[in-house]
Design a protein around this motif. Structure first.
Motif, PDB file in Angstrom:
ATOM      1  N   GLY A 249       0.806  -1.221   0.000  1.00 36.43           N
ATOM      2  CA  GLY A 249       0.000   0.000   0.000  1.00 36.43           C
ATOM      3  C   GLY A 249       0.836   1.267   0.000  1.00 36.43           C
ATOM      4  O   GLY A 249       2.068   1.220   0.058  1.00 36.43           O
ATOM      5  N   PRO A 250       0.150   2.426  -0.052  1.00 38.57           N
ATOM      6  CA  PRO A 250       0.860   3.708  -0.110  1.00 38.57           C
ATOM      7  C   PRO A 250       1.736   3.984   1.108  1.00 38.57           C
ATOM      8  O   PRO A 250       2.793   4.616   0.983  1.00 38.57           O
ATOM      9  CB  PRO A 250      -0.271   4.734  -0.219  1.00 38.57           C
ATOM     10  N   LEU A 251       1.325   3.510   2.293  1.00 38.56           N
ATOM     11  CA  LEU A 251       2.126   3.769   3.494  1.00 38.56           C
ATOM     12  C   LEU A 251       3.504   3.119   3.360  1.00 38.56           C
ATOM     13  O   LEU A 251       4.536   3.749   3.621  1.00 38.56           O
ATOM     14  CB  LEU A 251       1.407   3.221   4.740  1.00 38.56           C
ATOM     15  N   PHE A 252       3.523   1.871   2.929  1.00 40.29           N
ATOM     16  CA  PHE A 252       4.805   1.179   2.784  1.00 40.29           C
ATOM     17  C   PHE A 252       5.625   1.779   1.639  1.00 40.29           C
ATOM     18  O   PHE A 252       6.844   1.896   1.732  1.00 40.29           O
ATOM     19  CB  PHE A 252       4.587  -0.322   2.547  1.00 40.29           C
ATOM     20  N   ILE A 253       4.943   2.161   0.569  1.00 40.78           N
ATOM     21  CA  ILE A 253       5.658   2.794  -0.555  1.00 40.78           C
ATOM     22  C   ILE A 253       6.357   4.067  -0.075  1.00 40.78           C
ATOM     23  O   ILE A 253       7.531   4.298  -0.369  1.00 40.78           O
ATOM     24  CB  ILE A 253       4.677   3.074  -1.717  1.00 40.78           C
ATOM     25  N   ALA A 254       5.637   4.876   0.701  1.00 43.61           N
ATOM     26  CA  ALA A 254       6.231   6.113   1.232  1.00 43.61           C
ATOM     27  C   ALA A 254       7.386   5.796   2.183  1.00 43.61           C
ATOM     28  O   ALA A 254       8.436   6.455   2.152  1.00 43.61           O
ATOM     29  CB  ALA A 254       5.165   6.934   1.954  1.00 43.61           C
ATOM     30  N   LEU A 255       7.207   4.778   3.012  1.00 44.87           N
ATOM     31  CA  LEU A 255       8.270   4.388   3.952  1.00 44.87           C
ATOM     32  C   LEU A 255       9.523   3.943   3.199  1.00 44.87           C
ATOM     33  O   LEU A 255      10.656   4.310   3.548  1.00 44.87           O
ATOM     34  CB  LEU A 255       7.766   3.247   4.851  1.00 44.87           C
ATOM     35  N   LEU A 256       9.312   3.173   2.130  1.00 48.38           N
ATOM     36  CA  LEU A 256      10.446   2.661   1.363  1.00 48.38           C
ATOM     37  C   LEU A 256      11.171   3.788   0.616  1.00 48.38           C
ATOM     38  O   LEU A 256      12.411   3.848   0.619  1.00 48.38           O
ATOM     39  CB  LEU A 256       9.951   1.584   0.384  1.00 48.38           C
ATOM     40  N   VAL A 257      10.387   4.692   0.017  1.00 51.03           N
ATOM     41  CA  VAL A 257      11.010   5.845  -0.662  1.00 51.03           C
ATOM     42  C   VAL A 257      11.819   6.656   0.352  1.00 51.03           C
ATOM     43  O   VAL A 257      12.967   7.035   0.098  1.00 51.03           O
ATOM     44  CB  VAL A 257       9.934   6.736  -1.337  1.00 51.03           C
ATOM     45  N   GLY A 258      11.232   6.888   1.524  1.00 58.33           N
ATOM     46  CA  GLY A 258      11.926   7.657   2.564  1.00 58.33           C
ATOM     47  C   GLY A 258      13.201   6.968   3.018  1.00 58.33           C
ATOM     48  O   GLY A 258      14.245   7.619   3.187  1.00 58.33           O
ATOM     49  N   THR A 259      13.148   5.660   3.182  1.00 55.16           N
ATOM     50  CA  THR A 259      14.337   4.914   3.617  1.00 55.16           C
ATOM     51  C   THR A 259      15.454   5.040   2.588  1.00 55.16           C
ATOM     52  O   THR A 259      16.614   5.292   2.935  1.00 55.16           O
ATOM     53  CB  THR A 259      13.979   3.425   3.815  1.00 55.16           C
ATOM     54  N   ILE A 260      15.098   4.878   1.321  1.00 59.10           N
ATOM     55  CA  ILE A 260      16.112   4.949   0.258  1.00 59.10           C
ATOM     56  C   ILE A 260      16.741   6.335   0.208  1.00 59.10           C
ATOM     57  O   ILE A 260      17.968   6.485   0.166  1.00 59.10           O
ATOM     58  CB  ILE A 260      15.477   4.589  -1.109  1.00 59.10           C
ATOM     59  N   VAL A 261      15.896   7.368   0.236  1.00 56.25           N
ATOM     60  CA  VAL A 261      16.407   8.742   0.120  1.00 56.25           C
ATOM     61  C   VAL A 261      17.237   9.114   1.344  1.00 56.25           C
ATOM     62  O   VAL A 261      18.316   9.715   1.224  1.00 56.25           O
ATOM     63  CB  VAL A 261      15.237   9.729  -0.078  1.00 56.25           C
ATOM     64  N   ILE A 262      16.755   8.744   2.541  1.00 57.07           N
ATOM     65  CA  ILE A 262      17.471   9.146   3.756  1.00 57.07           C
ATOM     66  C   ILE A 262      18.798   8.403   3.886  1.00 57.07           C
ATOM     67  O   ILE A 262      19.838   9.001   4.172  1.00 57.07           O
ATOM     68  CB  ILE A 262      16.579   8.918   4.999  1.00 57.07           C
ATOM     69  N   VAL A 263      18.780   7.085   3.645  1.00 59.12           N
ATOM     70  CA  VAL A 263      20.034   6.325   3.737  1.00 59.12           C
ATOM     71  C   VAL A 263      21.036   6.852   2.709  1.00 59.12           C
ATOM     72  O   VAL A 263      22.208   7.106   3.027  1.00 59.12           O
ATOM     73  CB  VAL A 263      19.779   4.813   3.546  1.00 59.12           C
ATOM     74  N   GLY A 264      20.552   7.051   1.477  1.00 59.63           N
ATOM     75  CA  GLY A 264      21.436   7.580   0.435  1.00 59.63           C
ATOM     76  C   GLY A 264      21.893   8.980   0.752  1.00 59.63           C
ATOM     77  O   GLY A 264      23.070   9.322   0.635  1.00 59.63           O
ATOM     78  N   GLY A 265      20.932   9.809   1.199  1.00 59.50           N
ATOM     79  CA  GLY A 265      21.261  11.203   1.492  1.00 59.50           C
ATOM     80  C   GLY A 265      22.277  11.343   2.606  1.00 59.50           C
ATOM     81  O   GLY A 265      23.256  12.090   2.479  1.00 59.50           O
TER      82      GLY A 265
END
Lengths: 38, 567
Positions: B527-543
């Protein structure tokens, strides 16, 4: 001579790669022995 | 930006999306054991007999990893030998000499690891035999290896109480025979139709309008071009890669080349969904990839479509965008799309010079690679990279709500999180550590075309491209020196195998576990909640990992450019 050096470098890299597999396996086995796993 | 530019992007996005489901389903069949094609099956059985492989014998994760290492060792030695002996071998109409040892090692590691970093110009360095039997063969095999690893990891999620994750030799054979060969054959025929050369004849001469003599390099280009794009390899037959009209002759060829770059990475999300028994899981990963891809593309296209302030401020006026280094036949939108597709996947083909992009565009191209190439990613490597971030995301979610993390009914425990972090942290060691060394070595700095933050970006891009197994070049760095050849080879080796081994280890530990049934407390992962969590994880870890280095390069250059300082 330089070819030999390149082959030695390559062999060292792959030896490290094989050791890396064994290290990961040992780490996972230790975790499972401590209660992680199925 | 223009509506025509966005129309090109929309057509491309629809083209990729439409093919995800049918191709994903087909690859899921190939990942099984059933016969896929009655007339190819005898070849498949013949290969097993010839190689002494029992296809019914599955491997544990460590045996699977050992098989990959042995196979790659053999491949690197073979490609190294082929380059060193090309002067003595046939299919060398230009009588090219043996490749220098450090360059041959760099090239052999580069193509076996699916990176395709090129410190050489293909048409002036490699014989046709080395291009066909070395580079092209490795493009097939390294691409198949990446897909095999991804499928092995998916089996880890899909299986219950299993000690094995498949057989590498079977996966390699089936992926090559049933997926890569047929698509690459059609791709090569299409490119020949569009005007890409396919010949064993020597280079030819042509008279220019001024009457001067010009040498036109050619060769077996189309057969290499198709698999170079499909397999995530990206190494060009020519030095200018897909900016050379013989590699990329028409706008339609360019569109199909970009399509081939993302084709398998996108389709494998659906393969994943099918193999774990819930296609929604695959679509969730596809949406995450799509969101990150379009966000990056918007930044690149927006920056390139705007005028370069260094040109605008002296009164030259709006230039219609930053045309320096662009593929002028196709324009800014297509060049931006190609660059974003190439760095978001693990391909690394280029049809415009990334060195000439605006600083923030260059940042996005680097970030695409730094994020472990999960923004679609290469064939297989994109999917297993994304699943590593999924493990981190569910671990973070578990910490937040105080429950044991789960994904698809599998408990994510210490072993999986440690291995995921190991795989995610190894490439940054090389992406950040090696530029730090190179930036203080006078001999390495002397290889730069530019000073200041732009020069640092040239070094950072090179090691990012190597350790992320992308292979694209920023340009501006004369990388054919023993230092860069050997350190980039080390980065490529580490970026490939230090990631693949923990991925297979995770596959092995997950396969041993049972799948728990979903309960009211299970986090829905489609669902959208997990999609948002995954996008956030990728961006934050990378950032968090790469932001300081990016500050020294493209971000600093962005600000000084506005102050009128150029390098």
């Amino acid at each position: 001579m330089i070819d030999l050096l390149m082959i030695v470098l390559l062999a060292a890299a792959f030896a490290a790669g094989f050791a890396y597999v064994k290290s990961c396996a040992r780490l996972v086995d230790d975790e499972i022995a401590m209660g992680d796993g199925p | 930006m223009t509506w025509l530019g966005w129309s090109q992007i929309a057509i491309f996005a629809v083209l990729v999306t439409v093919v995800v489901k049918p191709l994903g389903g087909y690859i899921a069949r190939v990942a099984g054991t059933d016969s896929v094609s009655s007339w190819v099956a005898p070849f498949e059985r013949g290969i097993y007999r010839l190689a002494g492989v029992d296809p019914s014998q599955e491997q544990t994760w460590s045996r699977y990893a050992f098989a990959i290492l042995w196979f790659n060792l053999f491949g690197i030695v073979a490609l190294y030998g082929l380059q060193r002996m090309q002067g003595l071998l046939p299919l060398n109409p230009e009588n090219l000499e043996a490749v220098a040892p450090d360059l041959a090692l760099n090239t052999a590691v580069s193509f076996a690891t699916n990176t395709s970093w090129q410190s050489y110009g293909g048409e002036t360095t490699l014989s046709y035999l080395a291009q066909m039997a070395g580079i092209t063969v490795q493009s097939f095999l390294s691409g198949a290896t990446g897909i095999a690893v991804a499928i092995a990891l998916v089996r880890g999620f899909a299986r219950r109480s299993s000690a094995t994750i498949g057989n590498f030799w079977v996966d390699l054979t089936r992926i090559t025979l049933y997926v890569l060969l047929p698509i690459a054959t059609f791709g090569a025929l299409f490119l020949i139709w569009q005007g890409v050369p396919q010949t064993l004849g020597p280079h030819i001469g042509a008279a220019t309008l001024e009457g001067a003599e010009q040498v036109l390099a050619r060769g077996p280009v189309a057969s290499q071009e198709a698999i170079k794009l499909l397999s995530g390899d990206g190494g060009g037959f020519f030095n200018a890669n897909s900016a050379q009209p013989f590699e990329n002759p028409t706008a339609l060829a360019g569109l199909i080349e970009m399509f081939l770059i993302l084709l398998l990475g996108a389709a494998l999300t659906n393969t994943f969904g099918r193999l774990v028994g819930d296609q929604r899981q695959g679509w969730a990963l596809f949406v995450v990839m799509g969101v990150l891809f379009l966000a990056g593309l918007a930044v690149v296209y927006g920056n390139e479509a705007a005028s370069n302030p260094a040109l605008f401020s002296p009164g030259i006026g709006p230039s219609g965008g930053n045309m320096e280094g662009k593929e002028v036949r196709f324009g800014i939108a297509q060049s931006s799309l190609f660059a974003n597709a190439s760095t978001a996947s693990s391909d690394g083909a280029v049809d415009a010079m990334h060195d000439s992009f605006m600083p923030l565009s260059g940042l996005v191209l680097m970030a695409n690679m730094m994020l472990d190439e999960v923004v679609v990613g290469g064939p297989g490597s994109g999917l297993f990279g994304m699943l590593l971030f999924v493990i981190v995301a569910v671990f973070v979610a578990g910490l937040m709500i105080g429950r044991t993390p789960e994904y698809l009914g599998k408990k994510i425990e210490t072993s999986e999180v440690k291995m995921a972090m190991l795989a995610l942290l190894c490439p940054p060691v090389f992406i950040l550590g090696m530029p730090a060394i190179a930036a203080v070595l006078p001999s390495a700095v002397a290889a730069l075309n530019n000073a200041g933050p732009h020069g640092f970006s040239e070094i950072l891009y090179a090691y990012t491209s190597g350790a992320a197994t992308n292979g694209s070049a920023f340009a501006g760095l004369s990388a054919n020196t023993p230092f860069f050849n050997l350190t980039l080879a080390a980065a490529m080796f580490a970026g490939r195998f230090l990631v693949i081994v923990p991925v297979l280890c995770i596959a092995g530990t997950l396969a041993r576990k049972n799948r728990a049934l979903a309960s009211a407390g299970t986090l829905p992962t489609h669902g959208p909640l997990f999609i948002a969590l995954l996008v956030g994880t990728i961006v934050i870890v990378g950032g968090l990992t790469f932001f300081p280095a990016l500050t020294l390069g493209p971000i600093a250059e962005h600000f000084v450019l506005r102050a009128g300082i150029i390098y």
